[in-house]
Design a protein around this motif. Structure first.
Motif, short mmCIF file in Angstrom:
data_model
loop_
_atom_site.label_atom_id
_atom_site.label_comp_id
_atom_site.label_asym_id
_atom_site.label_seq_id
_atom_site.Cartn_x
_atom_site.Cartn_y
_atom_site.Cartn_z
N ARG A 291 0.84 -1.19 0.00
CA ARG A 291 0.00 0.00 0.00
C ARG A 291 0.88 1.25 0.00
O ARG A 291 2.08 1.19 0.24
N THR B 142 -1.36 8.94 -7.19
CA THR B 142 -1.29 7.95 -6.11
C THR B 142 -2.04 6.67 -6.45
O THR B 142 -1.70 5.61 -5.93
N THR C 3 -0.51 3.05 -6.06
CA THR C 3 -1.22 2.05 -5.27
C THR C 3 -1.35 0.74 -6.04
O THR C 3 -1.15 -0.34 -5.48
N GLU D 14 0.24 -2.75 -4.77
CA GLU D 14 -0.60 -3.93 -4.54
C GLU D 14 -0.11 -5.13 -5.35
O GLU D 14 -0.19 -6.27 -4.90
N GLU E 164 -3.34 4.67 1.55
CA GLU E 164 -4.03 3.89 2.58
C GLU E 164 -4.11 4.67 3.90
O GLU E 164 -5.14 4.64 4.58
#
Length: 253
Positions: A45, A147, A151, A155, A176
């Motif tokens: 994250r 972002t 992300t 992930e 996150e």
């Protein structure tokens, strides 16, 4: 060509290590402090860390969180040219915190757009332990679009990314968690030896749970964990307007 048994064993070991890191995506980072551990800092994250660029506290906290997340794997520290000019990284200082400079890969990017591109590339390497991407000042590139790209990359690999935003303003993002970090007074050790590094930490935002919690923590270098800092008797100054005013004073919404 027939590979030697030793080469095949090394290759299997590397593949197993990378698979283990990918399977660990979403796993919480263990810091030793119950509050921080429950705050949603997980692998795979993006996490935003805001702070005053002049104190070095946010950078130190980012280094320590990366150290906790890396579990002896390499750490990549990406910086914009502006951040590097403002405060060069000091190897002995990182070593004093417990982060081996030899296990830290440092690279610079000319601007924030290049920083995002470099971070996205680094996030594809699942064998990395953690990535720090440091910038200074206001910029729009860390909004939802930028972002979100980071992300998705985090992930996919299971590698955590810590966006270190110094003297910056927060904006809507896909991170996150969002934090504000400030220096705190440390307690002297026996014989008046310098105390452990201490931080005032506030969880400003969390996608999957409550936020608004604050802790004063100190870093135990020998144990490589955060602990609740002992009461110092010092008062933490608050800007006019309470906690919200304090965040505005530091450029964090």
């Amino acid at each position: 060509m027939i590979d030697s048994p030793a080469s095949l064993a090394d290759l299997r070991g590397l593949v197993a290590e990378m698979e283990g890191r990918v399977q660990g995506r979403g796993k919480g980072v263990s810091t030793g402090h119950r509050g921080l551990d429950a705050a949603g800092v997980v692998r795979g994250r993006v996490h935003e860390l805001f702070g005053d660029g002049g104190s070095g506290a946010a950078a130190g906290f980012a280094a320590l969180m990366a150290l906790c997340a890396a579990e002896d794997a390499p750490v990549v520290w990406l910086r914009t040219d502006a951040a590097a000019r403002r405060a060069p990284l000091y190897g002995p200082g990182l070593a004093a915190l417990g982060l081996d400079p030899a296990a830290c890969i440092v690279a610079q990017a000319p601007d924030e757009a290049a920083l995002i591109a470099a971070a996205a590339d680094a996030l594809r390497v699942a064998a990395l332990g953690a990535i720090i991407a440091e910038s200074v000042g206001r910029t729009r590139v860390f909004g939802l679009t930028g972002t979100r790209k980071l992300t998705l990359a985090a992930e996919a690999s299971g590698v955590p990314l810590f966006l270190l935003r110094l003297d910056a303003e927060a904006a809507p993002s896909a991170a996150e968690t969002r934090w504000h970090i400030a220096a705190a007074p440390s307690q002297a050790l026996a014989a008046d030896a310098p105390g452990h590094p201490a931080f005032d930490v506030e969880l400003l935002r969390r996608r999957a749970g409550p936020a608004g919690m604050r802790w004063r923590v100190e870093w135990d270098r020998d144990a490589r964990v955060f602990r609740e800092a002992p009461l110092s008797g010092a008062m933490v100054s608050v800007a006019p307007g309470g906690a919200a005013g304090a965040r505005r004073a530091h450029g964090v919404a």
